[in-house]
Motif scaffolding. Structure first.
Motif, PDB file in Angstrom:
ATOM      1  N   GLU A 443       0.775  -1.069   0.116  1.00 13.48           N
ATOM      2  CA  GLU A 443       0.017  -0.156  -0.138  1.00 13.48           C
ATOM      3  C   GLU A 443       0.893   1.284   0.050  1.00 13.48           C
ATOM      4  O   GLU A 443       0.351   2.205  -0.456  1.00 13.48           O
ATOM      5  N   ASP A 447       0.214   4.319  -2.530  1.00 14.19           N
ATOM      6  CA  ASP A 447       0.167   5.504  -2.326  1.00 14.19           C
ATOM      7  C   ASP A 447       1.001   6.573  -3.060  1.00 14.19           C
ATOM      8  O   ASP A 447       0.576   7.664  -3.200  1.00 14.19           O
TER       9      ASP A 447
ATOM     10  N   SER B  20       6.918   3.528   5.578  1.00 11.31           N
ATOM     11  CA  SER B  20       6.420   2.383   5.293  1.00 11.31           C
ATOM     12  C   SER B  20       6.032   1.386   6.434  1.00 11.31           C
ATOM     13  O   SER B  20       5.350   0.350   6.230  1.00 11.31           O
ATOM     14  N   GLY B  23       2.278   1.943  10.103  1.00  9.75           N
ATOM     15  CA  GLY B  23       0.653   1.982   9.885  1.00  9.75           C
ATOM     16  C   GLY B  23       0.355   1.701   8.451  1.00  9.75           C
ATOM     17  O   GLY B  23       1.282   1.518   7.643  1.00  9.75           O
ATOM     18  N   PRO B  24      -0.943   1.866   7.889  1.00 12.50           N
ATOM     19  CA  PRO B  24      -1.254   1.312   6.765  1.00 12.50           C
ATOM     20  C   PRO B  24      -0.675   2.329   5.548  1.00 12.50           C
ATOM     21  O   PRO B  24      -0.828   3.696   5.833  1.00 12.50           O
ATOM     22  N   GLY B  25      -0.228   2.065   4.434  1.00 11.35           N
ATOM     23  CA  GLY B  25      -0.062   2.823   3.311  1.00 11.35           C
ATOM     24  C   GLY B  25       1.328   3.754   3.606  1.00 11.35           C
ATOM     25  O   GLY B  25       2.209   3.448   4.393  1.00 11.35           O
ATOM     26  N   ASN B  26       1.563   4.805   2.900  1.00 12.18           N
ATOM     27  CA  ASN B  26       2.289   5.689   3.088  1.00 12.18           C
ATOM     28  C   ASN B  26       2.152   6.752   4.178  1.00 12.18           C
ATOM     29  O   ASN B  26       0.985   7.326   3.835  1.00 12.18           O
ATOM     30  N   ARG B 119      -1.371   8.942   2.822  1.00 15.29           N
ATOM     31  CA  ARG B 119      -2.618   8.838   3.120  1.00 15.29           C
ATOM     32  C   ARG B 119      -3.051   9.056   4.850  1.00 15.29           C
ATOM     33  O   ARG B 119      -4.155   9.137   5.453  1.00 15.29           O
TER      34      ARG B 119
END
Ligand code: SF4
Ligand code: SF4
Lengths: 514, 288
Positions: A443, A447, B20, B23-26, B119
């Protein structure tokens, strides 16, 4: 046809003999090289005055390069057949009816590929494979489908012996697309190159994440900014060869490139570059391309006689041409030095702004130049950031920052890309090797793609810094194959040799890992 | 930095623009200075306490980025810093001279710079929950700008008593450093009643993104901790909560001298702990 000197004939004869005796070329590579040698003896084009002084030069001074297109182009450089039409209608010339099931579909495509010429003598575009195959997969279960796709893709890898061959996926997620990504993850092959046309509003995250995972395993697919390409070329664009945006059912007659750094070397100062040197070279290159196109369309007979054109798989009026450039980094750095300024491309606002200014000048020139056979793109060529060739020394691809000088922060690197990608509808791209032990988070990559596409980036490629398949400049090569070739063994794909050259000259294995 | 009198500030140790692993994503990760635990294996001990102005680092900085006021306060000039980390290596007080007191708005200015690539944001430490008012202000702005807000916490702050903070927090990454109170005390110098209560509370309200345990077998019963923590949260998984369990291999890098000789668990031990959880019904277990 103009006469040539005996000396040139003799030199060519020697090259022919060397080719025949080569220990590292395969049979197919020899045949292809020999054809090139024969063609090199012809002089049929109406060449602009001054061309030779810019073209027939060593890489340190060459300003225009025609990328081995030969002296008498017998077919367009890049050909993009309408495979969908072929699947619907079959082909009279190939004596094939429209396929009825997945077995026939795969068989038909594999046959068709062997009849698609291009500069490489292999198809530079093999179709939107997910869309082409998805309808035929409805009658088979996942296991059978995967087995068939695997055999199909292995066949492609072992018979299309050149990784300037491109398949497209998306933007819509499909079962076929998912399965192809899964299979490619297992195969880790160099051919075909793959692009996911990506639009976050159409492509769901699940599908895009599958694509990221595959790219970190086999260096593909790359991500193309679907919104951007559609706005410039329309819905029926494709990505072919390295990363070239072209029209389906058309292609590109030719691609020539300016080596901007060498043009900068000719200039006294910035003013001389902008007012004299660059306009002079652009004008000659455009007229050289015009001459090539004229021969292809009016004399080669390709569009009258080849079955692709006769059966409507391609249309002459959907072709355009690619006006290419390399070495923006060197060009800017040389001009900055000539102006007595210290800033370097990729690290200094003024240097980057100069790069943009030069792009604006190239764009303005191209917008003003017209060619009667490029109707599909408004009578103009399309700008192209060429990725370089194996023999390039101190020439950075397109507008890329030289390897080894990449900004420390990925964000700064991306921001730099966003200054330049928008100029190149017929292709540009940047490549990022990823440390997958540090980033176990697909992810994270997605992103970055999403953000990048909002900031006008066009095309991004990733690969795991430790994977066997790596992206050289635009095409893929297996590191293990490069090592084989280095040790003097013949290898199957001709792009491996380019990869070897680029590794030695272009330092591609020293890219900054993210 | 812009220290307005009315706005709350927090001591910021560092901001990582692209992360990275938080947590989730960037995400942009913001590290606050100061911690109320004393984990023996802490791998960035320089985030634990505050500068006492001894001046040692000022003398060793090779770039002249540090200076001292006549009153003894250390001043840091980010423009001169070459990020060599000499200062934090020489500091004997678990501190860093590179701390900036920042308001929520100051931090957001830094965060906006990497829009639209991220995000969300994650506030870590040190221990971020020592600054609840700052967190609330920061998260309120960030959420308005469509960023998700994560906390990375040692669990010492009773989140159930701060509904305002929870309203603007999307999720929490929580350490369960050891399960039995004695082990926890031995590992961190503090008890874990609030930690375990937090784990259940956060799981209940669907805001527990991840549980982490640093596997240091010399310090505590790792198998018991992982098993008990796993079992404690299992009912929430069964009710559909999505929680990741991250097992972190103890490594001596950055750890203080006196704790540097602890045994590193083998790959097999780590796999064994993972199996323990997957057999129990955990489907998202990560080893790092
Ligand atoms: S950061 Fe540490 S070494 Fe530097 S002045 Fe403060 S207490 Fe001393
Ligand atoms: S990291 Fe510390 S010692 Fe190194 S330059 Fe920066 S302030 Fe000075």
């Amino acid at each position: 046809m103009k006469p040539i000197t005996m000396e040139r004939v003799e030199n060519t004869r020697q090259e022919i003999l060397d080719t025949i005796k080569s220990a590292t070329l395969t049979h197919e590579q020899k045949v292809c090289t020999l054809a090139g040698k024969a063609d090199s003896l012809l002089e049929v084009l109406d060449l602009p005055e001054g061309l030779s002084e810019l073209l027939d030069q060593p890489i340190e001074t060459q300003c225009i390069c025609d990328l081995f297109e030969g002296h008498a182009p017998m077919r367009p450089r890049y050909i993009i057949p309408d495979y969908e039409k072929f699947m619907k209608e079959g082909s009279k010339f190939l004596q094939l009816d429209p396929p009825q099931d997945i077995y026939e579909a795969i068989n038909s495509l594999l046959i068709f590929y062997k009849h698609v010429p291009s500069i490489t003598n292999f198809p530079v575009y093999v179709g939107a494979l997910d869309k082409l195959l998805d309808p035929y997969l409805k009658d088979v279960d996942d296991e059978t489908a995967k087995k068939l796709l695997k055999l199909f893709l292995i066949h492609v890898d072992r018979t299309i012996l050149d990784s300037f061959s491109h398949a497209n996926l998306g933007p819509e997620p499909t079962r076929a697309g998912r399965l192809i990504l899964e299979v490619e993850r297992e195969l880790e092959q160099a051919v075909p190159n793959i692009t996911l046309k990506y639009d976050p509003e159409i492509t769901d995250d699940d599908f895009a994440i599958e694509a990221v995972k595959t790219s970190l395993k086999s260096a593909k697919p790359s991500f193309a900014n679907h919104k951007m390409f559609t706005s410039e070329l329309g819905e029926d664009y494709v990505i072919a060869s390295c990363y070239n945006g072209l029209k389906l059912g058309g292609g590109s007659y030719t691609l020539c490139r300016m080596i901007l750094g060498n043009i900068a070397k000719r200039a006294k100062d910035l003013k001389d570059f902008k007012e004299n040197q660059l306009p002079y070279v652009m004008d000659i290159m455009a007229r050289y391309m015009d001459a090539r196109i004229k021969f292809e369309v009016e004399e080669s007979g390709f569009f009258e006689n080849n079955f692709l054109a006769k059966e409507g798989f391609i249309h002459r009026d959907r072709f355009t041409a690619m006006f290419g450039m390399v070495g923006m980094a060197e060009c800017v750095n040389i001009l900055m030095e000539k102006e007595g300024k210290a800033g370097r491309y990729g690290h200094n606002k003024e240097a980057d702004a100069l790069g943009v200014e030069i792009m604006e000048q190239i764009k303005a020139f191209n917008d003003a130049h017209t060619n009667p056979y490029c109707e599909v793109t408004g009578g103009h060529f399309l700008l192209h950031a060429q990725v370089g060739i194996a023999s390039d020394l101190k020439v950075s691809p397109g507008t890329r920052i030289p390897i080894g000088e990449e900004p420390e922060e990925l964000l700064e690197h991306l921001r730099h890309c966003s200054l330049f990608h928008k100029y190149f509808p017929s292709g540009t791209g940047d490549i990022f090797p990823i440390d997958t032990t540090a980033h176990k988070n697909p992810e994270f990559i997605l992103d970055i793609v999403k953000g990048a596409f909002k900031e006008d980036l066009r095309y991004l490629s990733f690969y795991a810094s430790d994977s066997d398949v790596i992206r050289i400049t635009g095409y893929l090569v297996k590191r293990s194959e490069i090592e084989k070739l280095r040790s003097g063994q013949a290898v199957l794909q001709d792009t491996t040799a380019l990869g070897l050259g680029a590794t030695d000259n272009g330092k591609v294995q020293q890219r900054r890992i993210r | 930095m812009n220290n307005r009198l009315d706005a709350v500030t927090a001591p910021v140790n560092k901001i990582i623009r692209f992360s990275s692993v938080d947590g989730p994503g960037n995400r942009t990760a913001i590290f606050l200075q100061g911690c109320n635990f004393d984990c023996r294996y802490c791998h960035n001990p320089e985030t634990r306490r505050f500068c006492i102005g001894c001046g040692k680092c000022v003398k060793t900085c090779p770039a002249g980025a540090l200076s001292q006021t006549p009153e003894g306060q250390v001043r840091f000039d980010p423009a001169k810093c070459v990020s060599c980390d000499t200062c934090i290596k020489v500091c004997e007080h678990d501190a860093s001279p590179r701390i900036c007191e920042m308001t929520a708005e100051d931090v957001m200015k830094e965060v906006r710079w990497q829009q639209p690539y991220i995000r969300g944001i994650t506030v870590s430490g040190g221990e971020c929950s020592l600054h609840p008012r700052f967190l609330k202000e920061l998260f309120e702005i960030a959420q308005k700008e469509a960023l998700t807000c994560f906390l990375d916490s040692n669990g010492s702050y009773d989140f159930s008593k701060d509904p305002e903070l929870m309203a603007v927090t999307d999720s929490v990454m929580l350490d369960i450093k050891a399960f039995s109170p004695e082990d926890h005390l031995n590992t961190t110098g503090a008890g874990n009643k609030t930690v375990l209560a937090n784990a259940k509370y956060l799981a209940e309200i669907g805001k527990l993104f991840e549980i982490r345990t640093v596997v240091a077998p010399d310090l505590f019963d790792v198998t018991e901790t992982v098993r008990c923590a796993g079992e404690m949260l299992l009912p929430y998984l069964q009710k559909g909560a999505k929680i990741r369990y991250k097992l972190i291999t103890y490594r001596p890098m950055g750890v203080r001298e006196k704790y540097r000789n602890m045994r590193i668990p083998t790959e097999e031990e780590m796999m064994g702990l993972k199996m323990l959880l997957t057999d129990m019904g955990w489907d998202d277990v990560v080893i790092t």
